[in-house]
Scaffold this motif. Structure first.
Motif, PDB file in Angstrom:
ATOM      1  N   LYS A  88      -5.692  -1.151  -8.079  1.00 41.79           N
ATOM      2  CA  LYS A  88      -6.669  -0.107  -7.451  1.00 41.79           C
ATOM      3  C   LYS A  88      -6.059   0.983  -6.870  1.00 41.79           C
ATOM      4  O   LYS A  88      -6.468   2.092  -7.160  1.00 41.79           O
ATOM      5  CB  LYS A  88      -7.375  -0.891  -6.445  1.00 41.79           C
ATOM      6  CG  LYS A  88      -8.534  -0.043  -5.778  1.00 41.79           C
ATOM      7  CD  LYS A  88      -9.425  -1.042  -5.175  1.00 41.79           C
ATOM      8  CE  LYS A  88     -10.661  -0.218  -4.366  1.00 41.79           C
ATOM      9  NZ  LYS A  88     -10.291   0.751  -3.558  1.00 41.79           N
ATOM     10  N   ILE A  89      -4.813   0.830  -6.418  1.00 39.29           N
ATOM     11  CA  ILE A  89      -4.333   2.118  -5.460  1.00 39.29           C
ATOM     12  C   ILE A  89      -3.666   2.855  -6.765  1.00 39.29           C
ATOM     13  O   ILE A  89      -3.728   4.201  -6.425  1.00 39.29           O
ATOM     14  CB  ILE A  89      -3.219   1.481  -4.608  1.00 39.29           C
ATOM     15  CG1 ILE A  89      -3.787   0.996  -3.357  1.00 39.29           C
ATOM     16  CG2 ILE A  89      -2.303   2.752  -4.029  1.00 39.29           C
ATOM     17  CD1 ILE A  89      -2.736   0.119  -2.586  1.00 39.29           C
ATOM     18  N   SER A  96       1.220   3.872  -3.306  1.00 41.61           N
ATOM     19  CA  SER A  96       0.912   5.303  -3.165  1.00 41.61           C
ATOM     20  C   SER A  96       1.980   6.400  -3.470  1.00 41.61           C
ATOM     21  O   SER A  96       1.829   7.155  -4.153  1.00 41.61           O
ATOM     22  CB  SER A  96       0.264   5.755  -1.503  1.00 41.61           C
ATOM     23  OG  SER A  96      -0.804   4.941  -1.358  1.00 41.61           O
ATOM     24  N   GLU A 114      -4.614   3.393  -9.705  1.00 39.00           N
ATOM     25  CA  GLU A 114      -5.538   3.993 -10.592  1.00 39.00           C
ATOM     26  C   GLU A 114      -6.509   5.001  -9.787  1.00 39.00           C
ATOM     27  O   GLU A 114      -6.451   6.193 -10.409  1.00 39.00           O
ATOM     28  CB  GLU A 114      -6.948   2.984 -11.002  1.00 39.00           C
ATOM     29  CG  GLU A 114      -6.194   1.991 -12.065  1.00 39.00           C
ATOM     30  CD  GLU A 114      -7.173   0.900 -12.391  1.00 39.00           C
ATOM     31  OE1 GLU A 114      -7.054   0.569 -13.651  1.00 39.00           O
ATOM     32  OE2 GLU A 114      -7.931   0.618 -11.662  1.00 39.00           O
ATOM     33  N   GLU A 115      -6.626   5.005  -8.390  1.00 38.90           N
ATOM     34  CA  GLU A 115      -7.084   5.992  -7.675  1.00 38.90           C
ATOM     35  C   GLU A 115      -6.154   7.027  -7.563  1.00 38.90           C
ATOM     36  O   GLU A 115      -6.517   8.147  -7.377  1.00 38.90           O
ATOM     37  CB  GLU A 115      -7.293   5.237  -6.287  1.00 38.90           C
ATOM     38  CG  GLU A 115      -8.414   4.350  -6.178  1.00 38.90           C
ATOM     39  CD  GLU A 115      -8.777   3.884  -4.752  1.00 38.90           C
ATOM     40  OE1 GLU A 115      -7.815   3.891  -4.078  1.00 38.90           O
ATOM     41  OE2 GLU A 115      -9.881   3.275  -4.610  1.00 38.90           O
ATOM     42  N   GLY A 116      -4.853   6.829  -7.632  1.00 39.55           N
ATOM     43  CA  GLY A 116      -3.751   8.017  -7.572  1.00 39.55           C
ATOM     44  C   GLY A 116      -3.590   8.592  -8.940  1.00 39.55           C
ATOM     45  O   GLY A 116      -2.569   9.442  -9.242  1.00 39.55           O
ATOM     46  N   ASP A 155       0.886  -1.351   0.078  1.00 34.86           N
ATOM     47  CA  ASP A 155      -0.029   0.054   0.137  1.00 34.86           C
ATOM     48  C   ASP A 155       0.617   1.318   0.029  1.00 34.86           C
ATOM     49  O   ASP A 155       0.622   2.310  -0.725  1.00 34.86           O
ATOM     50  CB  ASP A 155      -0.977  -0.047   1.257  1.00 34.86           C
ATOM     51  CG  ASP A 155      -2.062  -1.012   1.099  1.00 34.86           C
ATOM     52  OD1 ASP A 155      -2.051  -1.961   0.068  1.00 34.86           O
ATOM     53  OD2 ASP A 155      -2.958  -1.013   1.913  1.00 34.86           O
ATOM     54  N   ARG A 172       1.797   9.649 -11.998  1.00 31.93           N
ATOM     55  CA  ARG A 172       0.386  10.487 -12.024  1.00 31.93           C
ATOM     56  C   ARG A 172       0.489  10.802 -13.529  1.00 31.93           C
ATOM     57  O   ARG A 172       1.429  11.530 -14.120  1.00 31.93           O
ATOM     58  CB  ARG A 172       0.089  11.465 -11.043  1.00 31.93           C
ATOM     59  CG  ARG A 172      -1.257  12.051 -11.428  1.00 31.93           C
ATOM     60  CD  ARG A 172      -1.629  12.765 -10.199  1.00 31.93           C
ATOM     61  NE  ARG A 172      -1.636  12.124  -8.715  1.00 31.93           N
ATOM     62  CZ  ARG A 172      -0.664  12.254  -7.786  1.00 31.93           C
ATOM     63  NH1 ARG A 172       0.183  13.341  -8.062  1.00 31.93           N
ATOM     64  NH2 ARG A 172      -1.032  11.802  -6.761  1.00 31.93           N
ATOM     65  N   ARG A 221      -4.903  -5.421  -5.952  1.00 31.67           N
ATOM     66  CA  ARG A 221      -4.796  -4.341  -4.833  1.00 31.67           C
ATOM     67  C   ARG A 221      -4.081  -3.086  -5.456  1.00 31.67           C
ATOM     68  O   ARG A 221      -4.348  -1.985  -5.253  1.00 31.67           O
ATOM     69  CB  ARG A 221      -4.285  -4.937  -3.614  1.00 31.67           C
ATOM     70  CG  ARG A 221      -4.025  -4.133  -2.410  1.00 31.67           C
ATOM     71  CD  ARG A 221      -5.222  -3.335  -2.091  1.00 31.67           C
ATOM     72  NE  ARG A 221      -4.860  -2.484  -0.938  1.00 31.67           N
ATOM     73  CZ  ARG A 221      -5.722  -1.600  -0.278  1.00 31.67           C
ATOM     74  NH1 ARG A 221      -6.833  -1.511  -0.560  1.00 31.67           N
ATOM     75  NH2 ARG A 221      -5.376  -0.654   0.773  1.00 31.67           N
TER      76      ARG A 221
END
Length: 336
Positions: free
Chosen positions: A136-137, A108, A139-141, A104, A115, A133
């Motif tokens: 997902k992190i 991040s 893509e959210e970033g 995680d 980005r 997992r």
């Protein structure tokens, strides 16, 4: 913590009723392999041998050692592919080992670095279950993510040290700007960078860092290319066949021998289990070697004389025949 799929091992033993078994795995997993052997002996009351020699992958399972021991089933832990057995080695069972370390924090951090870019996610056997997992992190970033499809022995997103189909697909068809390797291995990541020509980052949760490996990979490429040019001056070659079960490329060794002889070179044939500078020092009258066992032996180790892998040997022959060198000769999906 690394968890071995002991339930699968027990299921196989209950089904097949072997009189004895053997187990091995990568050096870093030997404590888990030992624990599995102890659990087998306690549960079934049969000898469970830990083969403690180094095992580098599915080309180096040491099933020959298992046969020497008389072990009826050999469990190789941590070198999984998209099937449980390998043709010709049906008594060798590949057992999953999962590492539950968290990505995680480094994921991040990586999202901040990449980005707005599209990243290809790749990893080795122990972290395949964590691709979703991390995806997902990222893509959210704000990072686009693509996971290349499996081919050959590889599952989606999986790479070996010499086989890179998912990374190549992500680079060619998925529009990836960079690769992100989940794990600690500079070895795997450098191969990805060389095979695709894209920036490659290691997400290392053990040291808590995101590091780019491209410069290190280019040092390996320059050293490998220099060895090719040095070998082009050689008059006598040694062609080495690997004696490990998945490295026995006799057909290609004989092809290389024939092609070098057609170009006026003298060639000796050798066979070795472990190809090291110390072992080669005992061989006299040879200017350069071509080994068809494992390509990473040539790219990742230092030798006193040129020792070329299969991709290097192909470029050598092109140079000897008067062709132009191709600086992208390592950008292929499989180095064998």
């Amino acid at each position: 913590m690394i968890t071995v799929d002991l339930d699968r091992i027990f299921s196989v033993i209950r089904d097949k009723h072997p009189a004895s078994v053997s187990l091995n795995g990568p050096d870093g997993m030997l404590p888990q392999v030992q624990d599995a052997a102890e659990r087998i002996a306690a549960e079934f009351g049969i000898p469970a041998y830990v083969i403690a020699d180094t095992t580098w992958g599915t080309c180096d399972l040491n099933s020959n050692g298992a046969r020497t021991l008389g072990a009826e089933i050999h469990f190789n832990i941590g070198h999984t592919i998209n099937s449980e057995t390998i043709p010709g080695s049906e008594n060798t069972i590949l057992i999953d080992a999962f590492d539950d370390v968290s990505f995680d924090a480094v994921a991040s951090e990586c999202a901040e670095k990449l980005r707005g870019m599209t990243a290809s996610l790749v990893t080795d056997s122990q972290h395949l279950h964590q691709l979703g997992r991390v995806k997902k992190i990222l893509e959210e970033g704000g990072v686009g993510v693509v996971i290349g499809g499996g081919s050959g022995q590889l599952s989606d997103g999986q790479v070996f040290g010499c086989e890179f189909y998912p990374a190549r697909e992500a680079a060619a068809d998925g529009g990836a700007d960079a690769h992100v390797f989940l794990g600690q291995s500079n070895f795997h990541a450098a191969g990805i960078a060389l095979a695709t020509g894209l920036p490659t980052y290691v997400l290392d949760p053990y040291f808590g860092e995101v590091r780019e490996i491209s410069e290190f990979a280019q040092k390996l490429r320059r050293r490998a290319t220099l060895a090719v040019y040095k070998a082009a001056e050689a008059r006598t070659f040694g062609v080495i066949v690997g004696l490990k079960e998945g490295q026995l490329s006799k057909t290609f060794a004989l092809k290389i021998k024939r092609e070098l002889e057609e170009e006026g070179r003298k060639v000796h044939l050798f066979a070795m289990t472990d190809i090291t500078n110390e072992r080669l020092a005992n061989i006299r009258g040879v200017d350069a070697f071509v080994q068809v066992a494992c390509p990473r032996i040539s790219t990742d180790n230092k030798f006193d004389r040129p020792v070329l892998s299969t991709p290097q040997a192909r470029m050598l022959l092109r140079i000897i025949r008067g062709g132009q060198a191709d600086e992208n000769y390592m950008q292929i999906p499989h180095w064998l």
